[in-house]
Design a protein around this motif. Structure first.
Motif, PDB file in Angstrom:
ATOM      1  N   UNK A 244       4.893   6.343  -1.489  1.00  0.00           N
ATOM      2  CA  UNK A 244       5.522   6.855  -0.266  1.00  0.00           C
ATOM      3  C   UNK A 244       6.738   6.026   0.111  1.00  0.00           C
ATOM      4  N   UNK A 245       7.774   6.688   0.575  1.00  0.00           N
ATOM      5  CA  UNK A 245       8.912   5.987   1.164  1.00  0.00           C
ATOM      6  C   UNK A 245       8.591   5.742   2.633  1.00  0.00           C
ATOM      7  N   UNK A 246       9.402   4.937   3.278  1.00  0.00           N
ATOM      8  CA  UNK A 246       9.230   4.739   4.718  1.00  0.00           C
ATOM      9  C   UNK A 246       9.420   6.060   5.456  1.00  0.00           C
ATOM     10  N   UNK A 247      10.348   6.868   4.996  1.00  0.00           N
ATOM     11  CA  UNK A 247      10.603   8.170   5.627  1.00  0.00           C
ATOM     12  C   UNK A 247       9.353   9.040   5.553  1.00  0.00           C
ATOM     13  N   UNK A 248       8.731   9.079   4.393  1.00  0.00           N
ATOM     14  CA  UNK A 248       7.530   9.894   4.220  1.00  0.00           C
ATOM     15  C   UNK A 248       6.372   9.373   5.068  1.00  0.00           C
ATOM     16  N   UNK A 249       6.194   8.055   5.097  1.00  0.00           N
ATOM     17  CA  UNK A 249       5.121   7.472   5.911  1.00  0.00           C
ATOM     18  C   UNK A 249       5.351   7.763   7.389  1.00  0.00           C
TER      19      UNK A 249
ATOM     20  N   UNK B  96       0.837  -1.202   0.000  1.00  0.00           N
ATOM     21  CA  UNK B  96       0.000   0.000   0.000  1.00  0.00           C
ATOM     22  C   UNK B  96       0.873   1.254   0.000  1.00  0.00           C
ATOM     23  N   UNK B  97       1.931   1.229   0.775  1.00  0.00           N
ATOM     24  CA  UNK B  97       2.847   2.377   0.840  1.00  0.00           C
ATOM     25  C   UNK B  97       3.478   2.611  -0.528  1.00  0.00           C
TER      26      UNK B  97
ATOM     27  N   UNK C 233      -2.038   5.352   4.971  1.00  0.00           N
ATOM     28  CA  UNK C 233      -1.991   4.411   3.848  1.00  0.00           C
ATOM     29  C   UNK C 233      -3.370   4.094   3.275  1.00  0.00           C
ATOM     30  N   UNK C 234      -4.394   4.774   3.794  1.00  0.00           N
ATOM     31  CA  UNK C 234      -5.765   4.594   3.313  1.00  0.00           C
ATOM     32  C   UNK C 234      -6.170   3.120   3.313  1.00  0.00           C
ATOM     33  N   UNK C 235      -5.950   2.463   4.458  1.00  0.00           N
ATOM     34  CA  UNK C 235      -6.277   1.049   4.593  1.00  0.00           C
ATOM     35  C   UNK C 235      -7.772   0.866   4.826  1.00  0.00           C
ATOM     36  N   UNK C 236      -8.343  -0.123   4.181  1.00  0.00           N
ATOM     37  CA  UNK C 236      -9.743  -0.470   4.427  1.00  0.00           C
ATOM     38  C   UNK C 236      -9.831  -1.228   5.747  1.00  0.00           C
ATOM     39  N   UNK C 237     -11.042  -1.370   6.260  1.00  0.00           N
ATOM     40  CA  UNK C 237     -11.239  -2.125   7.498  1.00  0.00           C
ATOM     41  C   UNK C 237     -10.764  -3.565   7.331  1.00  0.00           C
TER      42      UNK C 237
END
Length: 71
Positions: free
Chosen positions: A15-20, A9-10, A53-57
């Motif tokens: 997105x990088x890990x730094x950005x997340x 998802x990232x 990360x806009x994760x769904x349920x």
């Protein structure tokens, strides 16, 4: 944990890990350890990473609870 979902998802969001980590308000080392399964996300961090990360349920359940919810 289904940590591959977090990584994919990232990456899908570009997105990088730094950005997340920055968007979540945590340091990169902490994020890296958590995304790689070496430390657990706190409940507050689960909420934050889910929003970033806009994760769904369903994805939240698979990543953090290891549940497969059927509708």
């Amino acid at each position: 944990m289904g940590l591959k979902i977090l990584k994919s998802k990232r990456a899908l969001l570009g997105l990088t890990q730094v950005q997340a980590a920055h968007k979540m308000g945590i340091n990169i080392k902490s994020y890296n350890l958590k995304e790689n399964g070496k430390r657990l996300f706190s409940l507050d961090e689960v909420v934050k990473v889910s929003k970033v990360l806009d994760l769904s349920l369903e994805e939240v359940n698979k990543v953090f609870l290891n549940l497969d919810i059927k509708s």
